[in-house]
Design a protein around this motif. Structure first.
Motif, PDB file in Angstrom:
ATOM      1  N   UNK A  20       0.830  -1.204   0.000  1.00 50.93           N
ATOM      2  CA  UNK A  20       0.000   0.000   0.000  1.00 50.93           C
ATOM      3  C   UNK A  20       0.864   1.254   0.000  1.00 50.93           C
ATOM      4  N   UNK A  21       0.504   2.214  -0.834  1.00 49.23           N
ATOM      5  CA  UNK A  21       1.142   3.532  -0.820  1.00 49.23           C
ATOM      6  C   UNK A  21       0.087   4.533  -0.372  1.00 49.23           C
ATOM      7  N   UNK A  22       0.482   5.447   0.509  1.00 46.11           N
ATOM      8  CA  UNK A  22      -0.450   6.479   0.964  1.00 46.11           C
ATOM      9  C   UNK A  22       0.132   7.863   0.694  1.00 46.11           C
ATOM     10  N   UNK A  23      -0.768   8.805   0.416  1.00 43.91           N
ATOM     11  CA  UNK A  23      -0.429  10.219   0.245  1.00 43.91           C
ATOM     12  C   UNK A  23      -1.382  10.991   1.136  1.00 43.91           C
ATOM     13  N   UNK A  24      -0.954  11.314   2.343  1.00 45.16           N
ATOM     14  CA  UNK A  24      -1.866  11.957   3.291  1.00 45.16           C
ATOM     15  C   UNK A  24      -3.006  11.015   3.610  1.00 45.16           C
ATOM     16  N   UNK A  25      -4.241  11.434   3.299  1.00 40.49           N
ATOM     17  CA  UNK A  25      -5.411  10.600   3.554  1.00 40.49           C
ATOM     18  C   UNK A  25      -5.788   9.705   2.380  1.00 40.49           C
ATOM     19  N   UNK A  26      -5.020   9.773   1.294  1.00 43.51           N
ATOM     20  CA  UNK A  26      -5.327   8.984   0.099  1.00 43.51           C
ATOM     21  C   UNK A  26      -4.538   7.689   0.092  1.00 43.51           C
ATOM     22  N   UNK A  27      -5.227   6.604  -0.245  1.00 41.71           N
ATOM     23  CA  UNK A  27      -4.602   5.285  -0.347  1.00 41.71           C
ATOM     24  C   UNK A  27      -4.499   4.892  -1.817  1.00 41.71           C
ATOM     25  N   UNK A  28      -3.316   4.441  -2.237  1.00 42.21           N
ATOM     26  CA  UNK A  28      -3.109   3.927  -3.587  1.00 42.21           C
ATOM     27  C   UNK A  28      -2.793   2.447  -3.443  1.00 42.21           C
ATOM     28  N   UNK A  29      -3.825   1.621  -3.575  1.00 40.80           N
ATOM     29  CA  UNK A  29      -3.659   0.185  -3.354  1.00 40.80           C
ATOM     30  C   UNK A  29      -3.114  -0.497  -4.596  1.00 40.80           C
ATOM     31  N   UNK A  30      -2.833  -1.777  -4.430  1.00 38.09           N
ATOM     32  CA  UNK A  30      -2.327  -2.618  -5.508  1.00 38.09           C
ATOM     33  C   UNK A  30      -3.307  -2.661  -6.688  1.00 38.09           C
ATOM     34  N   UNK A  31      -4.588  -2.428  -6.448  1.00 40.80           N
ATOM     35  CA  UNK A  31      -5.594  -2.441  -7.517  1.00 40.80           C
ATOM     36  C   UNK A  31      -5.379  -1.318  -8.528  1.00 40.80           C
ATOM     37  N   UNK A  32      -4.685  -0.248  -8.126  1.00 41.72           N
ATOM     38  CA  UNK A  32      -4.499   0.905  -8.995  1.00 41.72           C
ATOM     39  C   UNK A  32      -3.075   1.051  -9.525  1.00 41.72           C
ATOM     40  N   UNK A  33      -2.136   0.454  -8.833  1.00 46.20           N
ATOM     41  CA  UNK A  33      -0.748   0.467  -9.281  1.00 46.20           C
ATOM     42  C   UNK A  33      -0.029  -0.703  -8.615  1.00 46.20           C
ATOM     43  N   UNK A  34       0.858  -1.342  -9.361  1.00 44.46           N
ATOM     44  CA  UNK A  34       1.652  -2.428  -8.782  1.00 44.46           C
ATOM     45  C   UNK A  34       2.767  -1.773  -7.969  1.00 44.46           C
ATOM     46  N   UNK A  35       2.561  -1.687  -6.677  1.00 49.08           N
ATOM     47  CA  UNK A  35       3.495  -1.006  -5.786  1.00 49.08           C
ATOM     48  C   UNK A  35       4.547  -1.992  -5.301  1.00 49.08           C
ATOM     49  N   UNK A  36       5.739  -1.882  -5.817  1.00 52.28           N
ATOM     50  CA  UNK A  36       6.849  -2.755  -5.430  1.00 52.28           C
ATOM     51  C   UNK A  36       7.733  -2.013  -4.449  1.00 52.28           C
ATOM     52  N   UNK A  37       7.702  -2.408  -3.198  1.00 52.76           N
ATOM     53  CA  UNK A  37       8.496  -1.746  -2.166  1.00 52.76           C
ATOM     54  C   UNK A  37       9.834  -2.433  -1.929  1.00 52.76           C
ATOM     55  N   UNK A  38      10.054  -3.572  -2.554  1.00 48.12           N
ATOM     56  CA  UNK A  38      11.328  -4.279  -2.455  1.00 48.12           C
ATOM     57  C   UNK A  38      11.949  -4.298  -3.837  1.00 48.12           C
ATOM     58  N   UNK A  39      13.224  -3.918  -3.910  1.00 45.55           N
ATOM     59  CA  UNK A  39      13.894  -3.956  -5.210  1.00 45.55           C
ATOM     60  C   UNK A  39      15.264  -4.618  -5.072  1.00 45.55           C
ATOM     61  N   UNK A  40      15.679  -5.337  -6.136  1.00 45.75           N
ATOM     62  CA  UNK A  40      16.967  -6.025  -6.096  1.00 45.75           C
ATOM     63  C   UNK A  40      18.117  -5.074  -6.406  1.00 45.75           C
TER      64      UNK A  40
END
Length: 189
Positions: A20-40
């Motif tokens: 999950x990515x958040x911007x203040x009170x807004x949530x950007x879930x996996x349904x709207x963007x593939x949020x990859x928080x781990x990178x090689x």
């Protein structure tokens, strides 16, 4: 915010995060963007907590350092993140100020690193920790730490413990959510 964890158990290393990515009170879930928080980065995996702006910057910076990016020991991580601090200031215009009485300039970074050599945490003033069992960062870390503590001696694999940690973070932290990313691999002796 986020829940990110690293675990070491029985010659296995695991790293996990929510998506999950958040911007203040807004949530950007996996349904709207593939949020990859781990990178090689080479044989390492890196995850961050804090502003979403860190992810593209640190991904590009660390992967672009080539041989100068060494993350296999506590001292190597410190040396690498000391170089990263200079690059963040010069190339990416890092705001190094947190509090007036800070002992050092801040890199504004909280990161976890997992590789076959160990699990490490990096904090704002380039403090580096090498963990023996597990650790967590982000707004869901306290839930993750408690869950991993309770599960560590009752669970066989690092991967299972990491999953328990991010699940607890997502269950109780409003800024963490599934799906989870989990990577696991054997330790080098």
């Amino acid at each position: 915010m986020t829940t990110c964890v690293v675990v070491k158990k029985q010659n296995e290393i695991a790293i996990a995060s929510d998506s999950l990515v958040t911007f203040g009170d807004t949530r950007l879930s996996h349904a709207y963007e593939v949020n990859e928080k781990i990178f090689p980065v080479g044989e390492s995996y890196v995850t961050l907590a804090g502003t979403a702006a860190h992810f593209p910057v640190m991904r590009k910076l660390l992967t672009g350092m080539g041989e100068e990016c060494r993350l296999c020991s506590r001292d190597e991580v410190f040396e690498t993140f000391s170089k990263v601090h200079e690059i963040l200031k010069e190339k990416y215009f890092l705001n190094t100020k947190e509090d007036e009485d800070d002992p050092y300039e801040s890199s504004q970074i909280t990161a976890l690193i997992a590789n076959p050599h160990g699990i490490f945490g990096v904090y704002s003033y380039r403090e580096v920790f090498s963990f023996d069992r597990f650790w967590g960062i982000g707004s869901g870390r306290n839930f993750a730490l408690g869950a991993m503590y309770a599960a560590y001696d009752r669970t066989e694999t690092a991967r299972e413990i990491a999953e328990i940690g991010v699940q607890a973070g997502a269950e109780f932290d409003k800024s963490s959510s599934a799906p989870f990313r989990i990577y696991s691999f054997p330790m080098k002796q």
